[in-house]
Design an enzyme around this catalytic site. Structure first.
Site, PDB file in Angstrom:
ATOM      1  N   ASN A   7      17.519   5.444   8.041  1.00  0.00           N
ATOM      2  CA  ASN A   7      16.112   5.288   7.666  1.00  0.00           C
ATOM      3  C   ASN A   7      15.400   6.554   8.132  1.00  0.00           C
ATOM      4  O   ASN A   7      15.068   6.702   9.298  1.00  0.00           O
ATOM      5  CB  ASN A   7      15.550   4.036   8.353  1.00  0.00           C
ATOM      6  CG  ASN A   7      14.097   3.797   8.012  1.00  0.00           C
ATOM      7  OD1 ASN A   7      13.482   4.578   7.282  1.00  0.00           O
ATOM      8  ND2 ASN A   7      13.543   2.733   8.548  1.00  0.00           N
ATOM      9  N   ARG A  99      17.628   3.673   3.421  1.00  0.00           N
ATOM     10  CA  ARG A  99      16.372   3.021   3.069  1.00  0.00           C
ATOM     11  C   ARG A  99      15.551   4.060   2.308  1.00  0.00           C
ATOM     12  O   ARG A  99      15.286   5.147   2.817  1.00  0.00           O
ATOM     13  CB  ARG A  99      15.624   2.605   4.335  1.00  0.00           C
ATOM     14  CG  ARG A  99      14.302   1.996   3.992  1.00  0.00           C
ATOM     15  CD  ARG A  99      13.469   1.736   5.210  1.00  0.00           C
ATOM     16  NE  ARG A  99      12.223   1.109   4.788  1.00  0.00           N
ATOM     17  CZ  ARG A  99      11.152   1.036   5.545  1.00  0.00           C
ATOM     18  NH1 ARG A  99      11.162   1.531   6.766  1.00  0.00           N
ATOM     19  NH2 ARG A  99      10.062   0.464   5.099  1.00  0.00           N
ATOM     20  N   HIS A 189       8.128  -3.049   1.790  1.00  0.00           N
ATOM     21  CA  HIS A 189       8.791  -3.994   2.723  1.00  0.00           C
ATOM     22  C   HIS A 189       9.694  -4.964   1.963  1.00  0.00           C
ATOM     23  O   HIS A 189       9.987  -6.063   2.471  1.00  0.00           O
ATOM     24  CB  HIS A 189       7.754  -4.848   3.496  1.00  0.00           C
ATOM     25  CG  HIS A 189       6.982  -4.094   4.542  1.00  0.00           C
ATOM     26  ND1 HIS A 189       5.689  -4.431   4.854  1.00  0.00           N
ATOM     27  CD2 HIS A 189       7.311  -3.059   5.344  1.00  0.00           C
ATOM     28  CE1 HIS A 189       5.250  -3.624   5.813  1.00  0.00           C
ATOM     29  NE2 HIS A 189       6.220  -2.784   6.122  1.00  0.00           N
ATOM     30  N   ARG A 250      -3.645   1.260   9.433  1.00  0.00           N
ATOM     31  CA  ARG A 250      -4.141   1.265   8.044  1.00  0.00           C
ATOM     32  C   ARG A 250      -5.194   0.178   7.846  1.00  0.00           C
ATOM     33  O   ARG A 250      -5.053  -0.925   8.378  1.00  0.00           O
ATOM     34  CB  ARG A 250      -3.002   1.026   7.054  1.00  0.00           C
ATOM     35  CG  ARG A 250      -1.961   2.114   7.040  1.00  0.00           C
ATOM     36  CD  ARG A 250      -0.987   1.908   5.868  1.00  0.00           C
ATOM     37  NE  ARG A 250       0.184   2.743   6.031  1.00  0.00           N
ATOM     38  CZ  ARG A 250       1.433   2.273   6.103  1.00  0.00           C
ATOM     39  NH1 ARG A 250       1.676   0.980   6.001  1.00  0.00           N
ATOM     40  NH2 ARG A 250       2.436   3.105   6.262  1.00  0.00           N
ATOM     41  N   GLU A 395      16.473  -5.511   8.213  1.00  0.00           N
ATOM     42  CA  GLU A 395      16.594  -4.669   7.021  1.00  0.00           C
ATOM     43  C   GLU A 395      17.896  -3.883   7.018  1.00  0.00           C
ATOM     44  O   GLU A 395      18.515  -3.694   5.978  1.00  0.00           O
ATOM     45  CB  GLU A 395      15.394  -3.717   6.940  1.00  0.00           C
ATOM     46  CG  GLU A 395      14.103  -4.470   6.680  1.00  0.00           C
ATOM     47  CD  GLU A 395      12.862  -3.672   7.017  1.00  0.00           C
ATOM     48  OE1 GLU A 395      12.320  -3.043   6.117  1.00  0.00           O
ATOM     49  OE2 GLU A 395      12.449  -3.673   8.192  1.00  0.00           O
TER      50      GLU A 395
END
Ligand code: AMP
Length: 414
Positions: A7, A99, A189, A250, A395
């Site tokens: 990742n 990823r 996601h 965010r 993940e």
């Protein structure tokens, strides 16, 4: 098959090596050999390394780019110092799973990387200028290090959301802007939402078609997904990961007119406002303190600071609003599933989000909720009609499994 899962970020990457194959997937006996992170690439990098459940080793090394960092890491892993007996040379790394953040409209499932796929990922750079270039660098670095014969697979954050219908993915702006620039909701996601939906149905012994849930990935980035008959019909992140829930840094949803207003008042360019909304807003922006939910909760307990409390309240209110919206969009659901660093570990935040949802048949069992920290558990009361679960995401495992399935040519269940 030993799968290296990567990742890649701008100056860091996370990695895991997982031994898995079709038999191990079926029996749920995938073997996590080692994992870690390399930070500060481009200077004196810090490497955190953990073999199985051993103590974490931390050391530094000067590495100029991702290729050098990966080269250093693999050399360390094959050396005696790592203690990893399964990987004695690069030949023991059989595949790489990456990823990849944005697959645009091109990739509706994980794909074996060849020149065409790599070009497709590059074509999506316009949509994810901060993320996809790093993913490309990670892919190229792995190709340089291991050679083109070692299969590599891209697993996209966006692809699970391909089932979302046009009414949910289109914005109400002139249609030609969608046609020209592909401005639409993609959602992110996806690997996490997909993994917890899969675990939910495994725990309950349900089929994919019987899976009607709302998943809340609450980490540093946060998103919600409405999953009907096993596939998303809506999700909160949009063309970029900025839309939707309040996150660590965010803003999530806001009136789009605010962007121009801030630009005029503060004398900022469009990209500076974009950066303000992505990196200085959310929990950090409101609290003025930190983007870390654990710290905010500790602060609230000790000092009950008004802005810290507001940050947490806005965060939870927004998440609750999305649960309500998705219940309406789906005509009801069977469960709300919490995951991500906050969703997995904070009973208090889960309670706040579920509070006042008795009208929908959801009541949190406080004992179950308090005990469900970092493990799979139902957290609603026995008599709830709308259940709630905490399910840790994984993940990396899904990326490793997809890598095997793509290489073996087995269609993977979403
Ligand atoms: P992630 O991006 O999934 O790693 O999640 C990171 C977020 O999870 C940060 O805001 C952490 O503060 C938060 N987090 C991790 N553990 C806890 C905890 N025990 N209680 C509250 N928040 C937590």
């Amino acid at each position: 098959m030993n799968v290296l899962v990567l990742n890649s970020g701008s100056s860091s990457f996370k990695f895991q090596i997982i031994a898995t194959d079709l038999e191990k997937i079926k029996r749920d006996t995938d073997d996590r050999i080692c994992r870690g992170e390399v930070e500060g690439i481009g200077g004196e990098a810090i490497i955190h390394f953990r073999r199985r459940d051993d103590a974490i080793q931390t050391f530094t090394a000067p590495v100029r780019d991702v290729t050098a960092a990966l080269d250093y890491l693999v050399r360390y892993i094959v050396s005696d110092r790592s203690g990893v007996t399964e990987i004695r040379s690069t030949a023991d790394l059989h595949a790489v799973g990456h990823r990849v953040v944005h697959g645009g409209e091109l990739f509706s499932e994980s794909a074996r990387i060849d020149d065409r796929v790599l070009k497709g990922i590059e074509d999506c750079i316009d949509l994810a200028p901060l993320h996809n270039p790093n993913n490309v660098k990670g892919i190229v670095a792995a190709q340089e290090l291991l050679g083109k014969d070692v299969p590599q697979v891209a697993v996209f954050d966006t692809s699970f959301h391909h089932s979302i219908p046009a009414q949910a993915y289109l914005y109400a702006i002139p249609y030609h802007l969608y046609r020209r620039y592909r401005i639409r909701r993609y959602g992110f996601h996806g690997t996490s939402h997909r993994y917890v939906a899969f675990r939910y149905r495994a725990i309950r012994g349900l089929s994919r078609e019987q899976t009607n849930i709302i998943t809340l990935h609450l980490g540093n980035g946060c998103s919600a997904a409405a999953i009907q008959a096993g596939s998303p019909v809506d999700t909160s992140m949009g063309m970029t990961p900025l839309e939707g829930l309040v996150m660590g840094t965010r803003s999530g949803d806001l009136d789009p007119a605010i962007v121009g207003f801030i630009a005029r008042k503060e004398g900022l360019s469009a990209s500076e406002v974009d950066s303000l909304l992505n990196t200085q807003s959310g929990l950090l922006g409101v609290s003025g303190l930190t983007n870390d939910m654990r710290e905010l909760q500790a602060e609230m307990k000790e000092h009950d600071d008004r802005r810290v409390r507001l940050a947490v309240e806005i965060f939870c209110y927004r998440a609750k609003k999305y649960v309500g919206a998705y219940l309406a969009a789906m005509g009801g659901a069977d469960a709300v599933v919490f995951t991500g660093g906050i969703g997995e570990n904070s009973p208090d935040i889960r309670t706040r989000i579920c509070e006042g949802m008795e009208w929908a048949g959801l009541r949190v069992d406080e004992k179950r909720n308090r005990e469900a920290i970092g493990r799979e558990s139902v957290i609603s009361t026995e008599d709830s009609k709308l259940l709630a679960y905490a399910i840790p995401t994984d993940e990396e495992l899904l990326i490793a499994r997809d890598t095997v399935r793509v290489i073996m040519g087995v269609p993977h269940p979403s």
